[in-house]
Every structure is written in C-alpha cells, then in structure tokens.
Design an enzyme around this catalytic site. Structure first.
Site, PDB file in Angstrom:
ATOM      1  N   ALA A  99       0.809  -1.216   0.000  1.00 49.81           N
ATOM      2  CA  ALA A  99       0.000   0.000   0.000  1.00 49.81           C
ATOM      3  C   ALA A  99       0.846   1.272   0.000  1.00 49.81           C
ATOM      4  O   ALA A  99       0.397   2.311  -0.486  1.00 49.81           O
ATOM      5  CB  ALA A  99      -0.948  -0.002   1.186  1.00 49.81           C
ATOM      6  N   HIS A 126      -0.731  -7.905   3.572  1.00 51.14           N
ATOM      7  CA  HIS A 126      -0.323  -8.357   4.910  1.00 51.14           C
ATOM      8  C   HIS A 126      -1.213  -7.831   6.034  1.00 51.14           C
ATOM      9  O   HIS A 126      -1.038  -8.211   7.183  1.00 51.14           O
ATOM     10  CB  HIS A 126       1.155  -8.043   5.173  1.00 51.14           C
ATOM     11  CG  HIS A 126       1.480  -6.615   5.481  1.00 51.14           C
ATOM     12  ND1 HIS A 126       1.652  -6.172   6.775  1.00 51.14           N
ATOM     13  CD2 HIS A 126       1.692  -5.547   4.684  1.00 51.14           C
ATOM     14  CE1 HIS A 126       1.962  -4.890   6.745  1.00 51.14           C
ATOM     15  NE2 HIS A 126       1.989  -4.485   5.483  1.00 51.14           N
ATOM     16  N   THR A 180       8.554  -7.392 -13.009  1.00 48.93           N
ATOM     17  CA  THR A 180       8.085  -8.780 -13.052  1.00 48.93           C
ATOM     18  C   THR A 180       7.143  -9.037 -11.892  1.00 48.93           C
ATOM     19  O   THR A 180       7.448  -8.684 -10.750  1.00 48.93           O
ATOM     20  CB  THR A 180       9.293  -9.742 -12.981  1.00 48.93           C
ATOM     21  OG1 THR A 180      10.126  -9.469 -14.104  1.00 48.93           O
ATOM     22  CG2 THR A 180       8.850 -11.195 -13.000  1.00 48.93           C
ATOM     23  N   CYS A 240       8.645   5.558  19.595  1.00 50.83           N
ATOM     24  CA  CYS A 240       9.983   5.676  20.171  1.00 50.83           C
ATOM     25  C   CYS A 240      11.031   5.350  19.120  1.00 50.83           C
ATOM     26  O   CYS A 240      12.131   4.924  19.415  1.00 50.83           O
ATOM     27  CB  CYS A 240      10.134   4.774  21.384  1.00 50.83           C
ATOM     28  SG  CYS A 240       9.655   3.084  21.077  1.00 50.83           S
TER      29      CYS A 240
HETATM   30  C1  LIG Z   1      -0.093  -0.639   6.719  1.00 46.49           C
HETATM   31  C2  LIG Z   1      -0.683   0.558   6.079  1.00 46.49           C
HETATM   32  C3  LIG Z   1      -0.118   1.130   4.930  1.00 46.49           C
HETATM   33  C4  LIG Z   1       1.162   0.629   4.317  1.00 46.49           C
HETATM   34  O1  LIG Z   1       0.977  -0.619   3.703  1.00 46.49           O
HETATM   35  P1  LIG Z   1       2.243  -1.497   3.261  1.00 46.49           P
HETATM   36  O2  LIG Z   1       1.641  -2.556   2.398  1.00 46.49           O
HETATM   37  O3  LIG Z   1       2.816  -2.028   4.532  1.00 46.49           O
HETATM   38  O4  LIG Z   1       3.180  -0.617   2.524  1.00 46.49           O
HETATM   39  C5  LIG Z   1      -0.739   2.231   4.376  1.00 46.49           C
HETATM   40  N1  LIG Z   1      -1.858   2.738   4.910  1.00 46.49           N
HETATM   41  C6  LIG Z   1      -2.438   2.220   6.015  1.00 46.49           C
HETATM   42  C7  LIG Z   1      -3.677   2.830   6.551  1.00 46.49           C
HETATM   43  C8  LIG Z   1      -1.873   1.117   6.643  1.00 46.49           C
HETATM   44  O5  LIG Z   1      -2.428   0.622   7.735  1.00 46.49           O
END
Ligand SMILES: *Cc1c(COP(=O)(O)O)cnc(C)c1O
Length: 406
Positions: free
Chosen positions: A74, A205, A244, A330
């Site tokens: 994301a 994830h 890829t 932290c």
């Molecule tokens: C975890 C998270 C992301 C980042 O996603 P990744 O796949 O770990 O880069 C972005 N926005 C929100 C709200 C998230 O909780």
C-alpha cells in the site's frame, strides 16, 4: 490455557492464513513461471494464476479485474495514486486535499509534492472522534483541486470516515478521489461504486496475506482515471507499474481476498464480540480510562484506550508477553506522542498513555481474558507507584499545582 506471547497488534500486520500459504506453495516450486512469458506453458500457468487473483481482489471491492494494478504494497499504491494523479493532471490544477490523520505513506507523498513545488496541499482537521467533516471538505475545494485523498478507516484509532459522502462530493465536483482502504478492505464491506472511490490502495499483509504485495484499484469508466507511472520498465500492468509480477505473493493476496469476502460477516460478529469484551473488561476494572476514536463508526477489531497516569511505553514493558502498540513512537530520539491521537484533541499526557489493541482472526476469548487481566493488573501496579495518581485520587486538581522547576 493461552500460549505466550499473544499477538494482538493486527493493525500493524497479520499472520498469513494457512489456507493462503497452501495456495501459494505450488508457485514457489513447480509453477514458477514468469507471468510475462507469452510463449510457453510455464508463463501461461503463471498468467492464469495472476488473472484468477485479480478477479478475487476485484470481487472483494466491487471492481472489474482489469481495474486492479498489482504493486509491492500500500505504500507504493499510495505513492502511485497521489504522485501519479498530480503529475498526470498538472494542466488542470495542482491542489490536493487530504487529512491530518492519514498514514505516513499518504502524508509523506503529499509533503514530497509540496517540497518539489508540484502541488499545494490542504490538510483537513478531524473531530474528537477522528472523523473528517464533509463540510470542511466542500469548503477546501478550489478550481485547482485535482485530488482528494482520504483513508477509509484509521490504522490507530479505527475510526471509519463518511466515505460515501466524500465520494459524492468528489463526483459532484469532478475531482479524483483516492482512498487508502488498507485497514477497511476485508474488514468492513467496501464497494468502489457505492462509495464513489476512483483509486483505492490495499495491502495483503493486513488481511492475512503475505508482506510485500498489494494493489491499487484504478477506475476505468465514469470517469476513466489516468495516472503517470512512477516505475518505468517493461510496461507491465497496462503500463502503470512495470516490474516482473510477484506471482506467489499475488496468489496469496487473491486467496486472502477470497477468504475475507466469504467470511467477513461472521468474522466481524466474532471480532466485535471479542473487542467489546476487552473494552468492557478494562472499563469495568479501571477508573480514568478513555476511549480514543469513534464509539461506533469503528473497525470491529480496534480498541484504542488511554490509561491516565500511566506511560504507554512503561505499560508495554510491563506486559512484554503481549504484543500491542503504544501511541508513542519511540523510533526517533525524542519520544513523540502519536500525531493521530493528538489530532483528536487528546492532551499530550493522555496521548502518551494510549495503547492500541488490534484483535484479529486468530485471537481467542481466552486470550482476551488473559490480556484484560494482565493489562488491568499492570495499570494498577504502575498507578500505585505514581504520585500524580495519588494526588488526583485525593482530589487535588493537578492543573492548578505550581510545580517547582529546581
Ligand atoms: C499498513 C498501512 C499502509 C502501508 O501498507 P504497506 O503494504 O505495509 O506498505 C498504508 N496505509 C495504512 C492505513 C496502513 O495501515
């Protein structure tokens, strides 16, 4: 009995569902083809797997499979949406509207555009529950606004924004609406048409899939949304994201979406029960605890609480066999309280006292009981050592106390 340590930090990441692992395994070994290999069965097999996953992802958010672009997660989806739109629509305008409680992937993408002079950005405030006011959004729109980027649900306090209303405003004004829906997809029903979303970021994830894979939904019709790619190369993903394809990861993301869609209703009821049990247990046994975030418009697995007179970090140290998050980052040299909690108007002291519980698919009722017990006992123990808590108990208003600085 419960097995330690207990993981209750499911907003940070989630364990991979065994059914997802099972779906992925063949694509590491005998089905290892490159999805871009057009001239043999290994390539076709990989491409078929990616097509199937694309359908599974699209189905979960009410999209068409050709509108799903695979990314590394994301963070990349947010960068591509924000920078890609601002670059593509630069002749139309250069103004972006977002919100102060967004994830860093959104905020830092906006900051980067400001720094390089490519955009000016309005950061909408939130109310005491962490919600944006659609009227503030209306008032912030100018004839130069090209993008609204507001998250579906907040990753710290779980507050769910009035997304369909935001989508309606964006449509009415003809402005592209990007939504970071990482915490909402697979947790609450998300539908890009009902919600008026033009671009949507999601990540595997956070929904019991593997790390390092995600997607961005890009609306193809009504209106067709265009993006300037941020990664140049072989022209994969309809030219929007070269590289890829991570076939195993994509298969995992697809399977995770399929499971989430099929089980969401039942899982939500279960998570809501567990979350409410945790909340009730804590609030019954302790005084001076405060809920952060919205009381009802909230992710089912989220509980964010400030324990007055207790440092979040000290509390975490005292309950080291339980994995939860504190509202103090932290990571830097200075102990900064969470900007999200602070944006709700919570004072600095209470922001430092906040703990985020993220109840997830694999948590049990016994674990919730154990966590309730451990946390409330540790809070009581820490408060017994706190002169401030003693003074407050004796009815002394701490705000009127004159502290000596020597
Ligand atoms: C975890 C998270 C992301 C980042 O996603 P990744 O796949 O770990 O880069 C972005 N926005 C929100 C709200 C998230 O909780």
């Amino acid at each position: 009995m419960v097995k330690l340590p207990i993981y209750m930090d499911n907003h940070a990441t989630t364990p991979v569902d065994p059914r997802v692992i099972e779906a992925m395994l063949p694509y590491f070994t005998e089905k290892f083809g490159n999805a871009a290999s057009r001239n043999h069965s290994f390539g076709w097999e990989a491409e078929e797997a990616v097509d199937r996953a694309r359908n599974q992802i699209a189905a979960l958010i009410g999209a068409k499979s050709k509108e799903i672009i695979i990314t590394s997660g994301a963070t990349e989806s947010d960068n591509l949406a924000i920078k890609g739109v601002v670059e593509f629509y630069k002749d139309k305008g250069n103004h972006v509207i977002t919100c102060v409680t967004e994830h860093k992937a959104v905020l830092d993408s906006c900051r980067a555009l400001e720094r390089t002079g490519k955009a000016t950005v309005t950061y909408l405030p939130v109310d005491k529950y962490g919600m944006v006011d659609p009227d503030d959004l209306r008032n912030a729109i100018t004839d130069k606004t090209v993008l609204i980027t507001i998250m579906y649900a907040n990753n710290e306090v779980g507050t769910i924004h009035p997304i369909a209303e935001i989508g309606r405003i964006a449509k009415e004004k003809g402005i592209v609406f990007h939504c970071d829906a990482v915490q909402a997809v697979g947790k609450v029903p998300v539908n890009v048409d009902r919600d008026g979303i033009d671009l949507l970021s999601l990540s595997a994830h956070k929904i019991y899939g593997p790390k390092g894979v995600g997607a961005i939904y890009v609306r193809s019709k009504g209106p067709r949304v265009r993006l300037t790619p941020q990664m140049d190369g072989g022209g994969h993903e309809r030219g929007m994201r070269s590289g890829t394809l991570n076939v195993t990861g994509i298969v995992g993301l697809g399977k995770a979406c399929e499971i989430a869609g099929a089980e969401m209703e039942e899982e939500n009821r279960r998570l809501l029960d567990l979350r409410n049990k945790l909340q009730a247990g804590i609030f019954e046994r302790l005084d001076e605890v405060y809920l952060n975030g919205h009381p009802t418009a909230r992710l089912p697995g989220n509980l964010n609480v400030s324990f007055a007179y207790v440092e979040g970090e000290s509390l975490l140290m005292g309950i080291s066999d339980i994995a939860v998050s504190s509202g103090s980052a932290c990571t830097s040299a200075t102990l900064e309280p969470s900007y999200v909690i602070r944006a709700l108007g919570v004072d600095e002291e209470l922001a430092h006292s906040s703990i985020r519980f993220g109840v997830g698919r694999f948590n049990t009722g016994d674990e919730v009981d154990f966590v309730t017990d451990r946390v409330t006992r540790e809070v009581k123990r820490l408060r017994e050592m706190s002169p401030l808590y003693e003074m407050a108990r004796e009815g002394i208003d701490l705000k009127t106390v004159q502290w000596k600085s020597e």
